[in-house]
Design a protein around this motif. Structure first.
Motif, short mmCIF file in Angstrom:
data_model
loop_
_atom_site.label_atom_id
_atom_site.label_comp_id
_atom_site.label_asym_id
_atom_site.label_seq_id
_atom_site.Cartn_x
_atom_site.Cartn_y
_atom_site.Cartn_z
N MET B 1 0.84 -1.19 0.00
CA MET B 1 0.00 0.00 0.00
C MET B 1 0.89 1.25 0.00
O MET B 1 1.81 1.37 0.80
CB MET B 1 -0.85 -0.01 1.28
CG MET B 1 -1.78 1.16 1.41
SD MET B 1 -2.67 1.01 2.97
CE MET B 1 -2.85 2.69 3.42
N SER B 2 0.63 2.14 -0.92
CA SER B 2 1.46 3.34 -1.01
C SER B 2 0.76 4.52 -0.36
O SER B 2 -0.46 4.67 -0.47
CB SER B 2 1.75 3.66 -2.47
OG SER B 2 0.54 3.99 -3.09
N ILE B 3 1.53 5.31 0.35
CA ILE B 3 0.95 6.50 1.00
C ILE B 3 1.67 7.73 0.48
O ILE B 3 2.83 7.65 0.04
CB ILE B 3 1.05 6.44 2.55
CG1 ILE B 3 2.51 6.21 2.96
CG2 ILE B 3 0.15 5.38 3.10
CD1 ILE B 3 2.72 6.36 4.44
N SER B 4 0.97 8.86 0.52
CA SER B 4 1.58 10.09 0.00
C SER B 4 2.54 10.68 1.02
O SER B 4 2.49 10.34 2.21
CB SER B 4 0.48 11.11 -0.32
OG SER B 4 -0.11 11.54 0.88
N ARG B 5 3.40 11.54 0.53
CA ARG B 5 4.37 12.20 1.40
C ARG B 5 3.67 13.00 2.47
O ARG B 5 4.07 13.03 3.63
CB ARG B 5 5.24 13.13 0.53
CG ARG B 5 6.49 13.60 1.21
CD ARG B 5 7.24 14.51 0.31
NE ARG B 5 6.77 15.89 0.47
CZ ARG B 5 7.12 16.90 -0.34
NH1 ARG B 5 7.90 16.67 -1.37
NH2 ARG B 5 6.68 18.10 -0.12
N ARG B 6 2.60 13.64 2.07
CA ARG B 6 1.84 14.49 3.00
C ARG B 6 1.28 13.66 4.17
O ARG B 6 1.40 14.05 5.34
CB ARG B 6 0.69 15.15 2.23
CG ARG B 6 -0.02 16.23 2.98
CD ARG B 6 -1.13 16.79 2.08
NE ARG B 6 -1.74 17.94 2.71
CZ ARG B 6 -1.26 19.17 2.65
NH1 ARG B 6 -0.16 19.39 1.97
NH2 ARG B 6 -1.88 20.15 3.27
N VAL B 7 0.72 12.52 3.79
CA VAL B 7 0.13 11.66 4.83
C VAL B 7 1.22 11.15 5.77
O VAL B 7 1.06 11.14 7.00
CB VAL B 7 -0.63 10.48 4.16
CG1 VAL B 7 -1.06 9.45 5.21
CG2 VAL B 7 -1.82 11.00 3.39
N LEU B 8 2.34 10.77 5.19
CA LEU B 8 3.44 10.22 6.00
C LEU B 8 3.99 11.28 6.96
O LEU B 8 4.15 11.01 8.17
CB LEU B 8 4.58 9.74 5.08
CG LEU B 8 5.79 9.23 5.84
CD1 LEU B 8 5.57 7.77 6.26
CD2 LEU B 8 7.06 9.36 5.02
N THR B 9 4.24 12.47 6.42
CA THR B 9 4.81 13.52 7.27
C THR B 9 3.84 13.89 8.39
O THR B 9 4.24 14.15 9.53
CB THR B 9 5.17 14.77 6.45
OG1 THR B 9 4.02 15.18 5.71
CG2 THR B 9 6.30 14.50 5.49
N ARG B 10 2.56 13.92 8.05
CA ARG B 10 1.54 14.25 9.07
C ARG B 10 1.55 13.18 10.16
O ARG B 10 1.47 13.48 11.36
CB ARG B 10 0.17 14.34 8.41
CG ARG B 10 -0.86 15.03 9.28
CD ARG B 10 -2.14 15.24 8.53
NE ARG B 10 -2.00 16.24 7.48
CZ ARG B 10 -2.89 16.43 6.51
NH1 ARG B 10 -3.96 15.67 6.45
NH2 ARG B 10 -2.70 17.35 5.61
N SER B 11 1.65 11.93 9.74
CA SER B 11 1.64 10.81 10.69
C SER B 11 2.86 10.85 11.61
O SER B 11 2.74 10.71 12.83
CB SER B 11 1.62 9.49 9.90
OG SER B 11 1.88 8.42 10.76
N ILE B 12 4.02 11.06 11.01
CA ILE B 12 5.25 11.12 11.81
C ILE B 12 5.18 12.29 12.79
O ILE B 12 5.54 12.17 13.98
CB ILE B 12 6.49 11.24 10.90
CG1 ILE B 12 6.68 9.92 10.14
CG2 ILE B 12 7.74 11.56 11.70
CD1 ILE B 12 7.76 9.96 9.09
N ALA B 13 4.70 13.45 12.30
CA ALA B 13 4.59 14.63 13.16
C ALA B 13 3.66 14.35 14.34
O ALA B 13 3.96 14.72 15.49
CB ALA B 13 4.08 15.81 12.34
N LYS B 14 2.55 13.69 14.05
CA LYS B 14 1.59 13.38 15.12
C LYS B 14 2.22 12.47 16.18
O LYS B 14 2.08 12.69 17.39
CB LYS B 14 0.36 12.71 14.49
CG LYS B 14 -0.82 12.62 15.44
CD LYS B 14 -2.01 12.02 14.75
CE LYS B 14 -3.15 11.85 15.75
NZ LYS B 14 -4.23 11.05 15.19
N GLN B 15 2.95 11.45 15.65
CA GLN B 15 3.58 10.51 16.60
C GLN B 15 4.65 11.22 17.43
O GLN B 15 4.77 10.98 18.64
CB GLN B 15 4.20 9.34 15.83
CG GLN B 15 3.13 8.40 15.24
CD GLN B 15 3.76 7.28 14.46
OE1 GLN B 15 4.55 6.52 15.03
NE2 GLN B 15 3.44 7.18 13.19
#
Lengths: 178, 127
Positions: B1-15
């Motif tokens: 499953m591929s995720i966008s850069r935006r989604v990934l950065t948001r996820s990392i920031a949240k964590q």
């Protein structure tokens, strides 16, 4: 004298014609011949003469008329030539006047153009001078600022200690918050 | 499953904001960059994470000075950033650069505040 009397005597007795020595038969004959001659002439010769004369008269009249027409034509032609000459003179005078005006205008335009060009050259020269002065000023100012900045940098580098630096930072933060 | 850069950065920031394990998140991000061959966008991704963190109230701020920051000055800078960025948490990363001569340069994910003596002298030279 005797002969004359004799003659008159004979007249009295043989008639007047005889007395005049005229032969009445011959006279009648001559009268008839004359009448015939008149008749022939009136019938055949005079009409020819009359026709020739009439033709000549007509010809003269025609010639006179033609001469009159020619004279009138000549007068008209002369008048027309005179008018055309006058018109040509007027036209040439007009052309000369126009040429004179154009020449004057050309001279005036050339003068204006030269004057404008001179003004333009002067403006250009002034603009170049202003630009050079401005460049020189800017260059001088830039050089001065650079010198001042260098001097300031050196002085601050030497004079700015930790305490002053902290104050400087605090002041900057306060200024930024405003 | 591929995720966008935006989604990934948001996820990392949240964590990160919620106190996630830093080294684990860095490993995940590194594998993402390698897998997607996004080597040229590393800085952009890091900046995106910083921006997302700032939105969540955690601001990473780079502070450059000519000398070591004193404790009270560091507190003042944190307060300044908190006010300006409306942040709840301010994490200061300090750098010393003597080229600044004096003053401070504060860089947040969204803005840059340059009050260094060097930059003022440069501005003066460029007048």
């Amino acid at each position: 004298m005797n002969f004359t009397v004799t003659q008159f005597a004979q007249t009295d007795s043989g008639g007047l014609l005889d007395a005049l020595g005229i032969d009445w038969r011959m006279l009648v004959f001559q009268l008839i011949g004359f009448c015939v001659l008149v008749f022939i002439l009136g019938k055949y010769v005079f009409p020819i003469f009359n026709r020739v004369i009439e033709e000549r008269e007509k010809q003269f009249a025609d010639n006179a008329k033609a001469a009159e027409t020619a004279r009138k034509d000549a007068e008209a032609a002369e008048k027309r030539i005179t008018e055309e000459l006058d018109a040509a003179k007027k036209q040439s005078a007009d052309i000369l006047e126009v040429a004179r005006k154009e020449a004057a205008k050309t001279v005036e335009d050339a003068g204006d153009k030269a004057s404008k060009k001179a003004d333009h050259l002067l403006e250009q020269a002034q603009a170049r001078i202003d630009l050079q002065v401005s460049d020189a000023k800017r260059s001088l100012q830039s050089e001065m600022v650079s010198l001042v900045a260098s001097a300031t940098e050196k002085v601050i580098g030497e004079k700015l200690d930790a305490r002053h630096d902290n104050e400087l930072i605090k002041k900057a933060l306060k200024d930024a918050e405003r | 499953m591929s995720i966008s850069r935006r989604v990934l950065t948001r996820s990392i920031a949240k964590q990160l904001h919620e106190g996630g394990q830093y080294s684990q998140l860095v490993s995940q991000l590194a594998s993402f960059i390698v897998t997607r061959r996004l080597y040229g966008q590393t800085e952009l991704i890091v900046a995106d994470i910083a921006r997302e963190l700032a939105k969540l109230g955690t601001v990473d701020v780079n502070v450059t000075t000519a000398r070591q920051l004193s404790g009270d000055l560091r507190t003042e800078i944190e307060k300044f950033v908190r006010d300006v960025e409306s942040a709840k948490i301010v994490r200061v990363h300090e750098t010393i650069d003597s080229e600044l001569i004096g003053g401070v340069v504060i860089e947040t994910p969204s803005r840059r505040f340059d009050a260094s003596v060097a930059s003022q002298l440069t501005r003066l030279r460029n007048v």
